[in-house]
Design an enzyme around this catalytic site. Structure first.
Site, PDB file in Angstrom:
ATOM      1  N   THR A 197      -6.106   8.142   7.231  1.00 26.72           N
ATOM      2  CA  THR A 197      -5.917   6.956   6.403  1.00 26.72           C
ATOM      3  C   THR A 197      -7.291   6.407   6.045  1.00 26.72           C
ATOM      4  O   THR A 197      -8.259   6.601   6.781  1.00 26.72           O
ATOM      5  CB  THR A 197      -5.088   5.892   7.138  1.00 26.72           C
ATOM      6  OG1 THR A 197      -4.871   4.761   6.270  1.00 26.72           O
ATOM      7  CG2 THR A 197      -5.771   5.409   8.401  1.00 26.72           C
ATOM      8  N   GLY A 198      -7.392   5.752   4.913  1.00 30.22           N
ATOM      9  CA  GLY A 198      -8.675   5.213   4.481  1.00 30.22           C
ATOM     10  C   GLY A 198      -9.028   5.681   3.087  1.00 30.22           C
ATOM     11  O   GLY A 198      -8.165   6.117   2.321  1.00 30.22           O
ATOM     12  N   THR A 234      -2.412   3.638   3.838  1.00 29.93           N
ATOM     13  CA  THR A 234      -1.506   4.783   3.870  1.00 29.93           C
ATOM     14  C   THR A 234      -0.720   4.803   5.171  1.00 29.93           C
ATOM     15  O   THR A 234      -1.250   4.458   6.223  1.00 29.93           O
ATOM     16  CB  THR A 234      -2.328   6.080   3.797  1.00 29.93           C
ATOM     17  OG1 THR A 234      -3.108   6.064   2.615  1.00 29.93           O
ATOM     18  CG2 THR A 234      -1.433   7.308   3.815  1.00 29.93           C
ATOM     19  N   SER A 258       0.798  -1.224   0.000  1.00 28.42           N
ATOM     20  CA  SER A 258       0.000   0.000   0.000  1.00 28.42           C
ATOM     21  C   SER A 258       0.828   1.271   0.000  1.00 28.42           C
ATOM     22  O   SER A 258       0.288   2.359  -0.076  1.00 28.42           O
ATOM     23  CB  SER A 258      -0.919   0.012   1.227  1.00 28.42           C
ATOM     24  OG  SER A 258      -0.147  -0.031   2.417  1.00 28.42           O
ATOM     25  N   ARG A 299      -5.894   8.887 -10.836  1.00 29.74           N
ATOM     26  CA  ARG A 299      -6.580   9.187  -9.577  1.00 29.74           C
ATOM     27  C   ARG A 299      -5.582   9.640  -8.514  1.00 29.74           C
ATOM     28  O   ARG A 299      -4.494   9.112  -8.381  1.00 29.74           O
ATOM     29  CB  ARG A 299      -7.338   7.958  -9.088  1.00 29.74           C
ATOM     30  CG  ARG A 299      -8.107   8.151  -7.773  1.00 29.74           C
ATOM     31  CD  ARG A 299      -7.330   7.664  -6.561  1.00 29.74           C
ATOM     32  NE  ARG A 299      -8.161   7.656  -5.338  1.00 29.74           N
ATOM     33  CZ  ARG A 299      -7.706   7.359  -4.135  1.00 29.74           C
ATOM     34  NH1 ARG A 299      -6.428   7.056  -3.966  1.00 29.74           N
ATOM     35  NH2 ARG A 299      -8.510   7.369  -3.086  1.00 29.74           N
ATOM     36  N   THR A 314       1.804   7.084   0.171  1.00 35.07           N
ATOM     37  CA  THR A 314       0.966   5.953  -0.212  1.00 35.07           C
ATOM     38  C   THR A 314       1.123   5.637  -1.690  1.00 35.07           C
ATOM     39  O   THR A 314       1.504   6.494  -2.496  1.00 35.07           O
ATOM     40  CB  THR A 314      -0.511   6.266   0.073  1.00 35.07           C
ATOM     41  OG1 THR A 314      -1.317   5.119  -0.199  1.00 35.07           O
ATOM     42  CG2 THR A 314      -1.004   7.432  -0.777  1.00 35.07           C
TER      43      THR A 314
END
Length: 328
Positions: free
Chosen positions: A240-241, A189, A86, A217, A207
């Site tokens: 994060t997420g 991340t 990630s 993106r 990330t």
């Protein structure tokens, strides 16, 4: 698919005792921080991989007293972790099979730099630092970011996927879904925020972004105020997420502003999650987000939308992996 990309409860494997501090904090239950606890210096980082990142950051902070050097060098550890899918060039690619990277760094005086949609550079956080230190800009993206990195002496790396990423990508292509499914096609991340003994603050975020995203993106990580925000007068926050949901509420900036208004770090993180829920009700079933915050006094907080968000904490008396409290 790597287990790092599933938001489940994770256990802490002790064994990296580089400093004479306690490592016996349980990670079995969510941890709520008392508003009376204050630590300075203090480092927080997202996820299990925050533990080795914090170790390196603490080492740098102890040697140099530079909190911005600490947060840069700390997350570099994760950018090179070949088991992490990630963060870094070894991370899972976009749906074209190309790994693209986002990163940001910020100091408490407002200085900041970021890169977005960066290709072929091993340490995007170091390029973000160069943007902050060497240019009049805050963000560089795409080919411009890559050309700037080359001009600063960063070598171009191969775009051949790492073995783990290549295997996962081939498996994904069998039943490829256009819409990323959070908690299945996930991303972890690393965000790091730190408070030095001198009261100076800094943060970093890096990330490889959402797995199998559309080419081009960009998530929240390189956006100052979304994935990261730092203000020496108040505090620091990182996220994060799923980046789109964090961008919609300017999550990290929101948390710092709530602390400016008198909220504790924990209260600010909880309010940010409530705001996020209100703005993303249609997508909540497949959504996870976690926030971390530190205020200038050395209090800290953590909160997530769902169970499973872990974070690493490091101060002079203890380092530990903790489970965040959560809303749903």
């Amino acid at each position: 698919m790597s287990s790092r990309r599933v938001f489940i409860k994770k256990s802490f494997l002790a064994g990296s005792a580089l400093l004479p501090i306690q490592l016996l904090h349980s990670c079995s239950e969510p941890d709520r921080v008392s508003s009376t606890e204050k630590f300075k210096p203090l480092i927080l980082a997202t996820w299990d991989h925050g533990m080795p990142a914090n170790d390196r950051a603490w080492e740098v902070l102890s040697q140099t007293a530079s909190v911005v050097d600490a947060v840069e060098e700390g997350v570099k550890v994760t950018e090179l972790d070949m088991d992490n899918l990630s963060v870094g060039l070894q991370g899972l690619p976009d749906r074209e099979g190309i790994p693209t990277l986002d990163a940001s760094i910020m100091k408490g005086d407002g200085s900041c730099g970021s890169v977005a949609f960066l290709r072929q550079i091993k340490h995007p956080i170091a390029v973000a630092r160069k943007v902050m230190d060497e240019t009049p800009h805050v963000m560089l993206a795409g080919e411009g970011a890559r050309q700037f990195a080359i001009s600063q002496g960063f070598p171009l790396e191969s775009e051949v996927l790492s073995p783990k990423a290549a295997k996962a990508f081939e498996e994904w292509k069998v039943n490829a879904q256009y819409k990323p499914i959070i908690n299945i096609e996930n991303h972890d991340t690393i965000g790091m925020i730190a408070l030095g003994a001198d009261g100076k603050m800094a943060g970093s975020c890096t990330t490889s972004g959402l797995a199998y995203k559309m080419h081009g993106r960009v998530g929240d990580s390189p956006i100052i105020g979304a994935g990261l925000f730092v203000d020496d007068e108040v505090g620091a926050a990182t996220a994060t997420g799923l980046g789109e949901s964090i961008i919609r509420i300017c999550g990290s900036f929101l948390i710092v502003e709530l602390m400016r208004q008198g909220r504790t770090p924990q209260e600010a993180c909880e309010e940010a999650v409530r705001r996020l829920i209100a703005k993303n009700r249609k997508d909540l079933d497949n959504l996870q987000v976690g926030f971390l915050a530190i205020n200038k006094e050395g209090e800290y907080g953590a909160y997530a939308l769902r169970e499973g968000f872990t974070y690493a904490m490091h101060h002079a008396k203890e380092k530990a992996l903790k489970n965040s409290t959560f809303a749903l």
